[in-house]
Design a protein around this motif. Structure first.
Motif, PDB file in Angstrom:
ATOM      1  N   GLY A  43       0.836  -1.197   0.000  1.00 23.51           N
ATOM      2  CA  GLY A  43       0.000   0.000   0.000  1.00 23.51           C
ATOM      3  C   GLY A  43       0.867   1.241   0.000  1.00 23.51           C
ATOM      4  O   GLY A  43       1.676   1.442  -0.892  1.00 23.51           O
ATOM      5  N   ASP A  44       0.725   2.061   1.037  1.00 27.60           N
ATOM      6  CA  ASP A  44       1.522   3.282   1.132  1.00 27.60           C
ATOM      7  C   ASP A  44       2.580   3.170   2.215  1.00 27.60           C
ATOM      8  O   ASP A  44       3.048   4.165   2.742  1.00 27.60           O
ATOM      9  N   ARG A  45       2.992   1.923   2.536  1.00 26.13           N
ATOM     10  CA  ARG A  45       3.946   1.741   3.635  1.00 26.13           C
ATOM     11  C   ARG A  45       5.188   0.993   3.173  1.00 26.13           C
ATOM     12  O   ARG A  45       5.120   0.059   2.382  1.00 26.13           O
ATOM     13  N   ILE A  46       6.337   1.427   3.675  1.00 31.62           N
ATOM     14  CA  ILE A  46       7.591   0.681   3.579  1.00 31.62           C
ATOM     15  C   ILE A  46       8.037   0.443   5.004  1.00 31.62           C
ATOM     16  O   ILE A  46       8.497   1.348   5.694  1.00 31.62           O
ATOM     17  N   GLY A  47       7.856  -0.775   5.487  1.00 29.82           N
ATOM     18  CA  GLY A  47       8.105  -1.034   6.895  1.00 29.82           C
ATOM     19  C   GLY A  47       6.994  -0.451   7.738  1.00 29.82           C
ATOM     20  O   GLY A  47       5.913  -0.117   7.242  1.00 29.82           O
ATOM     21  N   GLU A  48       7.271  -0.300   9.015  1.00 33.81           N
ATOM     22  CA  GLU A  48       6.260   0.216   9.939  1.00 33.81           C
ATOM     23  C   GLU A  48       6.937   1.016  11.038  1.00 33.81           C
ATOM     24  O   GLU A  48       7.956   0.578  11.606  1.00 33.81           O
ATOM     25  N   ALA A  49       6.410   2.186  11.309  1.00 38.58           N
ATOM     26  CA  ALA A  49       6.992   3.030  12.355  1.00 38.58           C
ATOM     27  C   ALA A  49       6.833   2.354  13.722  1.00 38.58           C
ATOM     28  O   ALA A  49       5.792   1.768  14.018  1.00 38.58           O
ATOM     29  N   TYR A  50       7.896   2.453  14.530  1.00 40.06           N
ATOM     30  CA  TYR A  50       7.845   1.881  15.878  1.00 40.06           C
ATOM     31  C   TYR A  50       6.854   2.655  16.744  1.00 40.06           C
ATOM     32  O   TYR A  50       6.760   3.883  16.681  1.00 40.06           O
TER      33      TYR A  50
END
Length: 347
Positions: A272-279
């Motif tokens: 989608g609109d994510r590369i990885g995920e913010a902690y």
């Protein structure tokens, strides 16, 4: 006379060409031996101050208004061996009058030898391939010659375009035995070389300094990683091509073999609109969807973590409405990561 010899003869006449460059409307545009002045499409640009909107190189016009920008942006490298855009190509370069103004000073300088000069006069004046430079066809076509792609001046393949100057009528295809003649696909490949994408410095948690055996989360601000594109066109021929690059994945390389990546492949897919995920606070015990765990301290130094984005690249153009693939492109950046031992306290 062999075309390769034609190149050396023109080089020998460089001082004469310098004088030709002073003629109003004439400007050098990186061609093999020409001034790239057909239709007044010399190297120049129109922009908003960032140099990003449009620029011309010879007769090729680049629209960069949808390209990546900023000091940290850079060109993609092909993921397929040593593939690169063509180092040279053929396109319209002279009207009949312009070819006369280009060649006659070289002949008159007598620096290229009487035999070659006479062969050239027989070719372009006395009815070899043209009579009087094809002035009777003024407005009906152009003399084509080679151009060297910007940035490829030292590339050995820049010398592949050794055909003599040739005439092409408007609306006609260039000779079939000249594969480097400009086409929409050629323009797409030239536009590939103009693509610029943003830096790939990732956000980390913990940031800057982490601990041995502590999972470090990694992610990217996807607002920076939207599709970018460049359009290349030859207005004289009414042909164009748009090359588009879209981000598809992020590869994490920890900078040491003493590390474990998440996922194990080190490749974080864009979802989608994510590369990885913010902690997020309270997730220290969770396995990050994208990240790294260092197994050894970096001591007094740091590890060079490299983050590389892979971009899927395709093009459309005149007569080619459906997207066609070009080699994927990659662009990466390094950042320092300090890894410390977890300190324990004995009571």
């Amino acid at each position: 006379m062999p075309a390769v010899k034609h190149v050396s003869k023109v080089a020998a006449a460089a001082t004469v060409m310098a004088a030709v460059a002073l003629v109003p409307g004439v400007a050098h545009a990186g061609g093999r031996g020409g001034d790239g002045n057909v239709g007044q499409t010399q190297a120049h640009g129109d922009s908003d101050g960032s140099g990003n909107l449009s620029a011309t190189a010879g007769v090729v016009v680049f629209d960069r208004s949808k390209n990546g920008a900023g000091d940290s942006s850079g060109p993609v490298a092909s993921s397929v061996g040593n593939w690169s855009p063509p180092a040279c190509y053929y396109a319209p370069k002279y009207t009949p009058d312009q070819l006369q103004k280009y060649l006659e000073p070289i002949w008159n300088a007598e620096s290229t030898g009487p035999q070659w000069d006479q062969e050239q006069r027989d070719r372009y004046v006395n009815g070899g391939v043209a009579k009087d430079f094809n002035k009777d066809k003024t407005g009906q076509g152009y003399w084509w010659d080679s151009y060297v792609t910007a940035g490829h001046e030292g590339d050995p393949h820049a010398l592949d375009c050794t055909k003599s100057i040739f005439w092409v009528d408007k609306g006609a295809a260039p000779p079939a035995n000249i594969p480097q003649a400009v086409t929409p696909q050629t323009l797409a490949q030239l536009a590939y070389g103009e693509i610029r994408v943003p830096s790939t410095k990732v956000d980390l948690a913990p940031a800057g300094t982490t601990k041995v055996n502590l999972p470090t989360w990694a992610w990217l601000d996807t607002a920076k990683f939207k599709p970018v594109s460049v359009t290349a066109s030859v207005p004289l021929l009414n042909v164009s091509a748009t090359t588009t690059a879209e981000p598809v994945s992020l590869r994490i390389e920890p900078g040491t073999a003493d590390a474990q990546t998440y996922p194990a492949s080190g490749v974080c897919e864009i979802k989608g609109d994510r590369i990885g995920e913010a902690y997020a606070k309270g997730r220290a015990g969770d396995t990050p969807p994208c990240g790294v765990k260092y197994l050894r301290s970096s001591g007094d130094g740091s590890y060079k973590l490299r983050a590389t984005i892979t971009w899927k690249i395709h093009w459309t153009g005149t007569g080619v409405p459906d997207a066609r693939d070009l080699p994927d492109g990659t662009f990466g950046a390094d950042q320092d990561v300090v890894v410390q031992e977890i300190q324990s306290i004995n009571r």
